[in-house]
Motif scaffolding. Sequence first.
Motif, PDB file in Angstrom:
ATOM      1  N   ILE A 258       1.104  -1.212   0.057  1.00  0.00           N
ATOM      2  CA  ILE A 258      -0.183  -0.021  -0.261  1.00  0.00           C
ATOM      3  C   ILE A 258       1.053   1.462   0.089  1.00  0.00           C
ATOM      4  CG2 ILE A 258      -1.650   1.556   0.963  1.00  0.00           C
ATOM      5  CD1 ILE A 258      -2.195  -0.941   0.503  1.00  0.00           C
ATOM      6  N   ASP A 259       0.670   1.877  -1.208  1.00  0.00           N
ATOM      7  CA  ASP A 259       1.654   3.036  -0.737  1.00  0.00           C
ATOM      8  C   ASP A 259      -0.114   4.251  -0.908  1.00  0.00           C
ATOM      9  OD1 ASP A 259       3.580   5.858  -1.606  1.00  0.00           O
ATOM     10  OD2 ASP A 259       2.570   5.179  -3.401  1.00  0.00           O
ATOM     11  N   VAL A 260       0.476   5.515  -0.034  1.00  0.00           N
ATOM     12  CA  VAL A 260      -0.837   7.030   0.335  1.00  0.00           C
ATOM     13  C   VAL A 260       0.183   7.513  -0.315  1.00  0.00           C
ATOM     14  CG1 VAL A 260      -1.633   5.483   2.440  1.00  0.00           C
ATOM     15  CG2 VAL A 260       0.665   7.211   3.043  1.00  0.00           C
ATOM     16  N   ARG A 261      -0.726   8.678  -0.869  1.00  0.00           N
ATOM     17  CA  ARG A 261      -0.464  10.196  -1.382  1.00  0.00           C
ATOM     18  C   ARG A 261      -1.143  10.611  -0.948  1.00  0.00           C
ATOM     19  NH1 ARG A 261       5.231   9.866  -2.632  1.00  0.00           N
ATOM     20  NH2 ARG A 261       5.264   7.474  -2.178  1.00  0.00           N
ATOM     21  N   GLY A 262      -1.045  12.163  -0.365  1.00  0.00           N
ATOM     22  CA  GLY A 262      -1.738  13.246  -0.498  1.00  0.00           C
ATOM     23  C   GLY A 262      -1.497  14.411  -0.817  1.00  0.00           C
ATOM     24  N   ALA A 263      -2.935  15.167  -1.794  1.00  0.00           N
ATOM     25  CA  ALA A 263      -2.689  16.140  -2.307  1.00  0.00           C
ATOM     26  C   ALA A 263      -3.252  17.822  -1.180  1.00  0.00           C
ATOM     27  CB  ALA A 263      -3.821  15.864  -3.508  1.00  0.00           C
ATOM     28  N   VAL A 264      -2.795  18.323  -2.327  1.00  0.00           N
ATOM     29  CA  VAL A 264      -2.691  19.508  -1.052  1.00  0.00           C
ATOM     30  C   VAL A 264      -2.725  20.720  -1.842  1.00  0.00           C
ATOM     31  CG1 VAL A 264      -2.084  21.372   0.953  1.00  0.00           C
ATOM     32  CG2 VAL A 264      -1.393  19.109   1.439  1.00  0.00           C
ATOM     33  N   ILE A 265      -3.666  21.283  -1.779  1.00  0.00           N
ATOM     34  CA  ILE A 265      -3.705  22.531  -3.238  1.00  0.00           C
ATOM     35  C   ILE A 265      -4.352  23.958  -2.651  1.00  0.00           C
ATOM     36  CG2 ILE A 265      -5.319  23.084  -5.204  1.00  0.00           C
ATOM     37  CD1 ILE A 265      -5.804  19.943  -5.602  1.00  0.00           C
ATOM     38  N   GLN A 266      -3.571  24.516  -2.924  1.00  0.00           N
ATOM     39  CA  GLN A 266      -3.927  26.132  -2.776  1.00  0.00           C
ATOM     40  C   GLN A 266      -4.163  26.762  -3.970  1.00  0.00           C
ATOM     41  OE1 GLN A 266      -0.740  27.866  -0.358  1.00  0.00           O
ATOM     42  NE2 GLN A 266      -1.204  26.320   1.728  1.00  0.00           N
ATOM     43  N   GLY A 267      -4.996  27.705  -4.416  1.00  0.00           N
ATOM     44  CA  GLY A 267      -5.604  28.411  -5.261  1.00  0.00           C
ATOM     45  C   GLY A 267      -5.324  27.599  -6.414  1.00  0.00           C
ATOM     46  N   GLU A 268      -4.138  27.631  -7.227  1.00  0.00           N
ATOM     47  CA  GLU A 268      -4.166  26.120  -8.243  1.00  0.00           C
ATOM     48  C   GLU A 268      -2.983  26.204  -8.821  1.00  0.00           C
ATOM     49  OE1 GLU A 268      -6.581  26.265 -11.142  1.00  0.00           O
ATOM     50  OE2 GLU A 268      -8.032  27.534 -10.330  1.00  0.00           O
ATOM     51  N   ARG A 269      -2.192  26.120  -7.092  1.00  0.00           N
ATOM     52  CA  ARG A 269      -0.528  25.227  -7.263  1.00  0.00           C
ATOM     53  C   ARG A 269      -1.592  23.948  -6.273  1.00  0.00           C
ATOM     54  NH1 ARG A 269       3.317  28.786  -8.856  1.00  0.00           N
ATOM     55  NH2 ARG A 269       2.113  30.011  -9.515  1.00  0.00           N
ATOM     56  N   ILE A 270      -0.732  22.655  -6.203  1.00  0.00           N
ATOM     57  CA  ILE A 270      -0.396  21.734  -5.614  1.00  0.00           C
ATOM     58  C   ILE A 270       0.551  21.440  -5.461  1.00  0.00           C
ATOM     59  CG2 ILE A 270       0.428  20.399  -7.843  1.00  0.00           C
ATOM     60  CD1 ILE A 270      -1.953  18.321  -6.381  1.00  0.00           C
ATOM     61  N   LEU A 271       0.939  20.998  -3.845  1.00  0.00           N
ATOM     62  CA  LEU A 271       2.027  21.104  -3.405  1.00  0.00           C
ATOM     63  C   LEU A 271       2.779  19.622  -3.599  1.00  0.00           C
ATOM     64  CD1 LEU A 271       3.855  21.536  -0.613  1.00  0.00           C
ATOM     65  CD2 LEU A 271       2.494  19.746   0.506  1.00  0.00           C
ATOM     66  N   LEU A 272       4.324  19.528  -4.008  1.00  0.00           N
ATOM     67  CA  LEU A 272       5.249  18.196  -4.171  1.00  0.00           C
ATOM     68  C   LEU A 272       5.913  18.168  -3.261  1.00  0.00           C
ATOM     69  CD1 LEU A 272       4.959  18.848  -8.238  1.00  0.00           C
ATOM     70  CD2 LEU A 272       3.537  17.599  -6.789  1.00  0.00           C
ATOM     71  N   VAL A 273       6.881  16.884  -3.282  1.00  0.00           N
ATOM     72  CA  VAL A 273       8.375  16.971  -3.086  1.00  0.00           C
ATOM     73  C   VAL A 273       9.228  16.973  -3.779  1.00  0.00           C
ATOM     74  CG1 VAL A 273       7.108  17.308   0.139  1.00  0.00           C
ATOM     75  CG2 VAL A 273       7.488  15.591  -1.628  1.00  0.00           C
ATOM     76  N   ARG A 274      10.151  17.510  -3.281  1.00  0.00           N
ATOM     77  CA  ARG A 274      11.223  16.588  -3.996  1.00  0.00           C
ATOM     78  C   ARG A 274      12.089  15.013  -3.377  1.00  0.00           C
ATOM     79  NH1 ARG A 274      16.426  20.749  -7.418  1.00  0.00           N
ATOM     80  NH2 ARG A 274      16.765  19.117  -8.623  1.00  0.00           N
ATOM     81  N   GLU A 275      12.340  14.603  -4.262  1.00  0.00           N
ATOM     82  CA  GLU A 275      12.746  12.927  -3.372  1.00  0.00           C
ATOM     83  C   GLU A 275      14.087  12.966  -3.207  1.00  0.00           C
ATOM     84  OE1 GLU A 275      10.525  10.902  -2.127  1.00  0.00           O
ATOM     85  OE2 GLU A 275       9.072  11.832  -3.073  1.00  0.00           O
ATOM     86  N   LEU A 276      14.433  12.888  -2.212  1.00  0.00           N
ATOM     87  CA  LEU A 276      16.151  12.666  -2.029  1.00  0.00           C
ATOM     88  C   LEU A 276      16.004  11.806  -2.396  1.00  0.00           C
ATOM     89  CD1 LEU A 276      18.341  13.225  -0.392  1.00  0.00           C
ATOM     90  CD2 LEU A 276      17.591  11.486   1.158  1.00  0.00           C
ATOM     91  N   THR A 277      15.729  10.421  -3.202  1.00  0.00           N
ATOM     92  CA  THR A 277      16.635   9.317  -3.228  1.00  0.00           C
ATOM     93  C   THR A 277      16.406   9.624  -5.312  1.00  0.00           C
ATOM     94  OG1 THR A 277      14.475   8.490  -4.520  1.00  0.00           O
ATOM     95  CG2 THR A 277      15.540   7.481  -2.435  1.00  0.00           C
ATOM     96  N   ASP A 278      15.601  10.125  -5.895  1.00  0.00           N
ATOM     97  CA  ASP A 278      15.619   9.742  -7.446  1.00  0.00           C
ATOM     98  C   ASP A 278      15.596  11.663  -8.157  1.00  0.00           C
ATOM     99  OD1 ASP A 278      13.425  10.807  -7.160  1.00  0.00           O
ATOM    100  OD2 ASP A 278      12.661   9.732  -8.385  1.00  0.00           O
ATOM    101  N   GLY A 279      15.728  13.168  -6.807  1.00  0.00           N
ATOM    102  CA  GLY A 279      15.594  14.052  -7.393  1.00  0.00           C
ATOM    103  C   GLY A 279      15.006  15.000  -8.365  1.00  0.00           C
ATOM    104  N   CYS A 280      13.432  13.675  -8.411  1.00  0.00           N
ATOM    105  CA  CYS A 280      12.507  14.187  -8.761  1.00  0.00           C
ATOM    106  C   CYS A 280      11.232  14.943  -8.041  1.00  0.00           C
ATOM    107  CB  CYS A 280      11.741  13.259 -10.076  1.00  0.00           C
ATOM    108  SG  CYS A 280      13.587  13.043 -11.493  1.00  0.00           S
ATOM    109  N   TRP A 281      10.769  14.931  -8.534  1.00  0.00           N
ATOM    110  CA  TRP A 281       8.570  15.216  -7.518  1.00  0.00           C
ATOM    111  C   TRP A 281       7.707  14.320  -7.475  1.00  0.00           C
ATOM    112  CZ3 TRP A 281       9.429  20.336  -5.026  1.00  0.00           C
ATOM    113  CH2 TRP A 281      10.308  20.924  -5.645  1.00  0.00           C
ATOM    114  N   ALA A 282       6.938  14.800  -6.654  1.00  0.00           N
ATOM    115  CA  ALA A 282       6.226  13.712  -6.551  1.00  0.00           C
ATOM    116  C   ALA A 282       5.380  14.158  -5.190  1.00  0.00           C
ATOM    117  CB  ALA A 282       6.711  12.242  -5.462  1.00  0.00           C
ATOM    118  N   LEU A 283       4.178  14.247  -4.950  1.00  0.00           N
ATOM    119  CA  LEU A 283       2.592  13.793  -3.967  1.00  0.00           C
ATOM    120  C   LEU A 283       4.532  13.321  -2.601  1.00  0.00           C
ATOM    121  CD1 LEU A 283      -0.336  12.746  -5.443  1.00  0.00           C
ATOM    122  CD2 LEU A 283       0.338  15.722  -4.660  1.00  0.00           C
TER     123      LEU A 283
END
Length: 207
Positions: free
Chosen positions: A70-95
Amino acid sequence: MENTWLAQAKRLQALASTGLHFCTDDFERERLEEIAEIAHNMLAQLGNVPLERITGLVTDFAKRYSTPMIDVRGAVIQGERILLVRELTDGCWALPGGYADIGLSAAENIVKEIREEAGLTVTARALYSVTHKAKGLYRPDVRDFYKLYFLCEPVDQSAPMAGFETTEVGFFRLDELPPLSRGRTIESDLEAAFAFHRGETTQTLFD
């Protein structure tokens, strides 16, 4: 959508794992161990990785009935923007999100993950999508996952900050997305979050 050979190799691995867990006959165990070896080798060749990497990923092999993780992901939205985090493991972004921990509900897990990865205290407002990873356009994975996506809301006005598994956090528009960590999050996950947030979709998506 993962290819047929990967899906079948994963299925063989799961059948061998479950069979070995319940098996009491020595001759049957020998056959199941051979099936497991074939499946592991297939997965290693398909992923172009050492065999040890495959066996290391499945730490509960033959220890229980084989089921999806099981993988859980969360969407936090402010206006027209959504929260993403940059992963330490691959340097890319995800919920923000990750593996669900035992002892917590799915909603409790995503609250914990967002606090740890983005420094925000949130409430889980709605489950907007349940996805079988193998059927989506995610990066192929030798493991099998159900991905649960929650629409979440901050409880205060705190600014997000990176945690120990992330290096940056930020809010992004759909038309200005950074490179995504495609084993974790793809564009349709974000689009579905906005659709639910706007009331364009009112029922949980599932496949």
